[in-house]
Write an enzyme that holds these catalytic residues in place. Sequence first.
Site, mmCIF file in Angstrom:
data_model
loop_
_atom_site.group_PDB
_atom_site.id
_atom_site.type_symbol
_atom_site.label_atom_id
_atom_site.label_comp_id
_atom_site.label_asym_id
_atom_site.label_seq_id
_atom_site.Cartn_x
_atom_site.Cartn_y
_atom_site.Cartn_z
ATOM 1 N N CYS A 2 0.848 -1.185 0.000
ATOM 2 C CA CYS A 2 0.000 0.000 0.000
ATOM 3 C C CYS A 2 0.887 1.239 0.000
ATOM 4 O O CYS A 2 2.094 1.132 0.176
ATOM 5 C CB CYS A 2 -0.865 0.040 1.262
ATOM 6 S SG CYS A 2 -1.705 -1.507 1.604
ATOM 7 N N GLY A 101 1.432 -3.146 5.492
ATOM 8 C CA GLY A 101 2.063 -4.306 6.137
ATOM 9 C C GLY A 101 1.010 -5.267 6.654
ATOM 10 O O GLY A 101 -0.166 -5.167 6.281
ATOM 11 N N GLU A 481 12.208 -14.495 -19.210
ATOM 12 C CA GLU A 481 11.833 -13.092 -19.014
ATOM 13 C C GLU A 481 10.819 -12.647 -20.086
ATOM 14 O O GLU A 481 9.857 -11.937 -19.782
ATOM 15 C CB GLU A 481 13.095 -12.217 -19.033
ATOM 16 C CG GLU A 481 12.867 -10.722 -18.904
ATOM 17 C CD GLU A 481 12.173 -10.275 -17.625
ATOM 18 O OE1 GLU A 481 11.938 -11.082 -16.719
ATOM 19 O OE2 GLU A 481 11.827 -9.080 -17.556
ATOM 20 N N HIS A 504 10.901 -32.626 -24.603
ATOM 21 C CA HIS A 504 10.592 -33.519 -23.483
ATOM 22 C C HIS A 504 9.171 -33.301 -22.963
ATOM 23 O O HIS A 504 8.875 -33.643 -21.816
ATOM 24 C CB HIS A 504 11.618 -33.317 -22.366
ATOM 25 C CG HIS A 504 13.013 -33.646 -22.782
ATOM 26 N ND1 HIS A 504 13.434 -34.942 -23.001
ATOM 27 C CD2 HIS A 504 14.066 -32.857 -23.087
ATOM 28 C CE1 HIS A 504 14.703 -34.930 -23.392
ATOM 29 N NE2 HIS A 504 15.112 -33.678 -23.457
ATOM 30 N N LYS A 603 3.531 -3.183 -7.627
ATOM 31 C CA LYS A 603 4.921 -2.976 -8.027
ATOM 32 C C LYS A 603 5.908 -3.693 -7.118
ATOM 33 O O LYS A 603 6.891 -4.249 -7.557
ATOM 34 C CB LYS A 603 5.230 -1.480 -8.056
ATOM 35 C CG LYS A 603 6.674 -1.139 -8.434
ATOM 36 C CD LYS A 603 6.957 -1.511 -9.872
ATOM 37 C CE LYS A 603 8.403 -1.293 -10.259
ATOM 38 N NZ LYS A 603 8.765 -2.124 -11.424
HETATM 39 C C1 F6R Z 1 8.059 -8.536 -13.242
HETATM 40 C C2 F6R Z 1 8.342 -7.924 -11.976
HETATM 41 C C3 F6R Z 1 8.458 -8.788 -10.778
HETATM 42 C C4 F6R Z 1 9.630 -8.307 -9.892
HETATM 43 C C5 F6R Z 1 9.668 -9.114 -8.578
HETATM 44 C C6 F6R Z 1 10.852 -8.716 -7.722
HETATM 45 O O1 F6R Z 1 8.036 -7.599 -14.268
HETATM 46 O O2 F6R Z 1 8.482 -6.734 -11.877
HETATM 47 O O3 F6R Z 1 8.610 -10.121 -11.121
HETATM 48 O O4 F6R Z 1 10.812 -8.472 -10.605
HETATM 49 O O5 F6R Z 1 8.488 -8.909 -7.869
HETATM 50 O O6 F6R Z 1 10.809 -7.362 -7.386
HETATM 51 P P1 F6R Z 1 12.076 -6.608 -6.844
HETATM 52 O O7 F6R Z 1 13.085 -6.568 -7.938
HETATM 53 O O8 F6R Z 1 11.592 -5.246 -6.463
HETATM 54 O O9 F6R Z 1 12.585 -7.395 -5.672
#
Ligand code: F6R
Length: 608
Positions: A2, A101, A481, A504, A603
């Site tokens: 949040c 949290g 990726e 496989h 994010k």
């Molecule tokens: C995918 C993506 C997530 C982050 C993952 C780790 O595009 O953004 O898979 O890579 O949640 O996040 P960080 O790098 O902030 O630890």
Amino acid sequence: MCGIVAYAGHKPCHRILIEGIKRLEYRGYDSAGLAVIQDGKLALQRAAGRIASLEEILDETTAHGTVGIAHTRWATHGAPTTSNAHPHLDDSGRIALVHNGIIENYAALKTWLQSQGKHFSSQTDSEVLVNLISFLYRGNLVDAVQKALKEVEGTYGIAVISSDHPETIVAARKGSPLLVGVGENEHIVASDAAAIVEHTTRAVYLEDGEMVVITPDAFRTITLDNITVDKELENIEFSLQQIELDGYDHFMLKEIFEQPTSLENTLRGRIDLQAGRAILGGLENVKDQLAQAKRIIIIACGTAWHSGLVGEFLLEHLARIPTEVEYASEFRYRNPIIEPGTVVIAISQSGETADTLAALREAKEHGALALGIVNVVGSTIAREADAGVYLHCGPEIGVASTKAFTSQLAVLTLLAIYLGRRRSLDHDQAQRLLQSLTEMPARIKNVLCLSDQIQKVAQSCLDREHWLFLGRGYNYPLALEGALKLKEISYAHAEGLPAAEMKHGPIALINKGMPTVFIATSGSQYEKVISNIEEVRARGGMVLAVATENDTRIQTHAEAVFTIPDVPEPLSPLLVVIPLQLLAYHCAVGRGCAVDKPRNLAKSVTVE
Ligand code: F6R
């Protein structure tokens, strides 16, 4: 996950709070709210949905107050409804709290508080905390917050106000980032700097276990035991303009196109071409320990985990150090074997990912030297690592990670050269690689010109629900990726695999027209990839290829070819990922998806 913003100043604050949480919307966006102290009372406004829904219902109720708190939520306990939205009031309506949290012992606390006569109107763990503060409140808000937090298990970033103390905000952190912007006659607490830079670039970062008490004219940092902590004022490194769209339709596209610059920033000052060495000042304190490294374990999640897989190739290839890559979420729970000489590297854009942080702590407890490769300066992983290297790629706002990935690859390349030069990598080899690395920003710029071609190809595949991404060697993590990027923003199902694994099992999926993206750059495994391509074509699959410029053969094997410049194999991932990012982006836009805020994603994942 949040976002919190809290303001104490002399200006009417409800627009300031709204603009602040908008900048944090990438942290969560299922409901939002604010509470302002107005005419000696707490005025509360909340709405389910995005912040735009909150703006629609905003009225004069909160228009004049100059002290207030706001929140954009990403639900953990309780559905994303108005009653579960923050701020939460205690049952007397005199104290309001926003929380990021999880309070792990909330159920037991709630039962006990109910037995003491407290009433609840939401399903959230956060409402338990505000009622606990209220239960312990005897006229001193700071004291009540301190006492309450000592009873709490879990993680929190909180901001609390009370109508009894109309000038004051109390905030605290444990496991959830908070910083305090220090302005002229105003102070702002927020989950990250994006909500603050419009007002001030001077800030204080709170550590776990620390609190801050702000008023319009002062701030005081203390511990839960009320001991004053002297904190240094730091400068926030990025400008507001950096976090705005800058003419692009989406942050993701902006960040894809920023990569020549972000990579330059990552590399700046870190290459000594003449000496054929990488300069990593953040590792200076541990260089002797690093020279003794016998084994490296990389821990990360998602895209960062994929960069770690490339890191494994780089570190084994260039530095000849045995390297493993682990999902942080798995590592943390399996009592890992850490022998003397083990170096653990946590990779994280945000520096706040719960699993990566916990894995880092686990590694430290087992005696490993713990390094961080992190973007967000002052983030928890950055602070808790023994040493590390910042990405310096600027704030990444789009939920899908793009420019952080290329900067992670660049730092891992520098690290492999840094360690390799203390072992088997000779001056000339290192110099050649470093020279090519300095040329990568310009090369990425060229690859970005593929955007229009990729958009056309994407248009022809918008109705495809299943994709495969295949690569070998250095390109295998890139296949993962490419698949992750596509699925997370376009909601098409995509799998990434080492190309040879296809036969496989997954080859059974191939049917007429199924898009299969091969990474077929020139290099040690090129011929083998061509054979894999033929296996797909024989079953009617639609082959799209990322290949090297001047490769004339590949044209006859693929429906579309996206070409990248010829560079040394260890550096090719930096270029290969660009068409994959663009493909995912154009597919998602074509399918009408919310590119920057994909469904069900936030994010930074600060919960398990
Ligand atoms: C995918 C993506 C997530 C982050 C993952 C780790 O595009 O953004 O898979 O890579 O949640 O996040 P960080 O790098 O902030 O630890």
